[in-house]
Design an enzyme around this catalytic site. Structure first.
Site, PDB file in Angstrom:
ATOM      1  N   HIS A 179      -6.073  -5.849   0.608  1.00  0.00           N
ATOM      2  CA  HIS A 179      -5.167  -6.732   1.337  1.00  0.00           C
ATOM      3  C   HIS A 179      -5.116  -8.091   0.640  1.00  0.00           C
ATOM      4  O   HIS A 179      -5.866  -8.374  -0.293  1.00  0.00           O
ATOM      5  CB  HIS A 179      -5.616  -6.877   2.780  1.00  0.00           C
ATOM      6  CG  HIS A 179      -5.674  -5.575   3.509  1.00  0.00           C
ATOM      7  ND1 HIS A 179      -4.546  -4.887   3.907  1.00  0.00           N
ATOM      8  CD2 HIS A 179      -6.731  -4.802   3.887  1.00  0.00           C
ATOM      9  CE1 HIS A 179      -4.900  -3.767   4.505  1.00  0.00           C
ATOM     10  NE2 HIS A 179      -6.212  -3.685   4.511  1.00  0.00           N
ATOM     11  N   SER A 199       0.819  -1.204   0.000  1.00  0.00           N
ATOM     12  CA  SER A 199       0.000   0.000   0.000  1.00  0.00           C
ATOM     13  C   SER A 199       0.859   1.262   0.000  1.00  0.00           C
ATOM     14  O   SER A 199       1.682   1.450  -0.880  1.00  0.00           O
ATOM     15  CB  SER A 199      -0.952  -0.038   1.204  1.00  0.00           C
ATOM     16  OG  SER A 199      -1.930   0.962   1.111  1.00  0.00           O
ATOM     17  N   ASP A 250      -9.839  -3.546  -5.781  1.00  0.00           N
ATOM     18  CA  ASP A 250      -9.247  -2.796  -4.681  1.00  0.00           C
ATOM     19  C   ASP A 250      -9.955  -1.444  -4.542  1.00  0.00           C
ATOM     20  O   ASP A 250      -9.856  -0.597  -5.425  1.00  0.00           O
ATOM     21  CB  ASP A 250      -7.754  -2.571  -4.968  1.00  0.00           C
ATOM     22  CG  ASP A 250      -7.010  -2.020  -3.763  1.00  0.00           C
ATOM     23  OD1 ASP A 250      -7.651  -1.412  -2.893  1.00  0.00           O
ATOM     24  OD2 ASP A 250      -5.783  -2.178  -3.709  1.00  0.00           O
TER      25      ASP A 250
END
Length: 346
Positions: free
Chosen positions: A314, A181, A269
């Site tokens: 994730h 990230s 995402d």
């Protein structure tokens, strides 16, 4: 906290429970008595056991963990957590994996990770770079690596890797790094700045284009995250700073190609659109072919992108898919660094 009666208005706190874990210690739950003759006594209430019998804890490998400090160019001391097999002799010939994050005031947790045992058994050194922008040393540590000071996070990561080399753990061609990230922004910027510092890199759902994201208010987190990164649409200083550290903006036109790199993203995402990685990889491949004169797969590569259709920001939550993803990551690193995969039996 426990009480004598859940229905009572008066609670008598007899003790409390807490969990203790470190990179070399599986999680253990303890209870501490704060009343009576055993005041202050600690008792182990539960020891960690892995649900899968083939994944053991650290009982079969003795690990050593320590905190060290790398000195940044501005005089700041950067904490580094290092873990490896006990008795390791640091002679610059050990594979190294460095993890970083450094954003939102979040701490990079120095916790036990069973998925790292295959590397530790094979003699790897694992390090956590607690760069500025995280919360390891309080609010000032966060403020030191956010907004206009974001470049410091990149400086700190470079400082930590060079310090690990100086301490004799490894050397550039045997060194790798991993980030997720917002940590991908830090690692991606470092790869552009010093591609020869690492022999391989891994990024999961990386935030590679902060300038484009902060200029697009239609994205779900843009308005909320301008407090962390700044608003380049109204502040020219923020825009100039982002253009100076954004991995997408700073991809060099005339430089050595990137080291072997694996980027994993997800189509669904909601935090970091996978299009950021798509544009980054496309630009990196194009410039490597156009300016270096050879395909990235022949010199400096490969530059790989894996797009998952069932995961989110994730890793995929399925237990076996998570293990499959870790196996892919470690196999990629071992192949990229030229490390013998079966050097030590599992």
């Amino acid at each position: 906290l426990s009480s004598s009666s859940a229905a009572s208005d008066v609670y008598k706190r007899q003790g409390f429970a807490f969990k203790l874990s470190s990179p070399d210690l599986p999680p253990h739950t303890y209870t501490c008595s704060i009343e009576g003759p055993g005041d202050g006594d600690l008792k182990v209430r539960q020891s960690a056991t892995h649900p899968h019998p083939s994944v053991s804890t650290a009982s079969d490998v003795q690990l050593h963990c320590e905190m060290r400090w790398a000195l940044a160019d501005d005089g700041e001391r950067i904490p580094v957590t290092v873990v490896h097999r006990s008795g390791l002799v640091a002679r610059g010939d050990v594979p190294l994996l460095v993890e970083c994050y450094g954003a939102y005031g979040a701490c990079l947790q120095a916790e036990y990770k069973a998925e790292c045992l295959p590397l530790l058994r094979r003699g790897w050194v694992l390090a956590l770079a607690h760069v500025r922008g995280g919360g390891e040393l309080g609010p000032l540590w966060h403020a030191g690596g956010r907004g206009l000071r974001k470049r410091r996070s990149v400086d700190d990561l470079e400082c930590v890797i060079r310090a690990l080399h100086g301490w004799g753990y490894s050397r550039p061609e045997l060194s790798s790094a991993i980030a997720t990230s917002a940590g991908g922004l830090v690692l991606g910027a470092l790869l552009n700045r010093a591609p020869g510092l690492l022999g391989a890199a891994l990024m999961q759902s990386p935030f590679l284009d902060p300038l484009g994201a902060m200029l697009d208010p239609s994205l779900p987190l843009t308005l909320e995250e301008r407090g962390e990164w700044g608003d380049p649409g109204v502040d020219p200083r923020v825009r100039a700073a982002m253009e100076g550290y954004s991995p997408y903006e700073t991809l060099p036109k005339h430089a050595a190609p990137l080291p072997p790199l694996l980027i994993r993203v997800a189509r669904n995402d909601p935090r970091v659109p996978c299009t950021q990685a798509l544009r980054y990889v496309s630009r990196a491949r194009h410039r490597a072919r156009q300016d270096v004169g050879t395909p990235v797969t022949e010199e400096g590569g490969p530059l790989l992108l894996r797009i998952q259709s069932v995961a989110g920001h994730h890793r995929d939550g399925g237990r076996f898919r998570r293990l499959e993803a870790h196996a892919l990551d470690w196999a990629f690193l071992m192949n990229a660094l030229g490390v013998e995969v079966s050097a030590t039996p599992l």
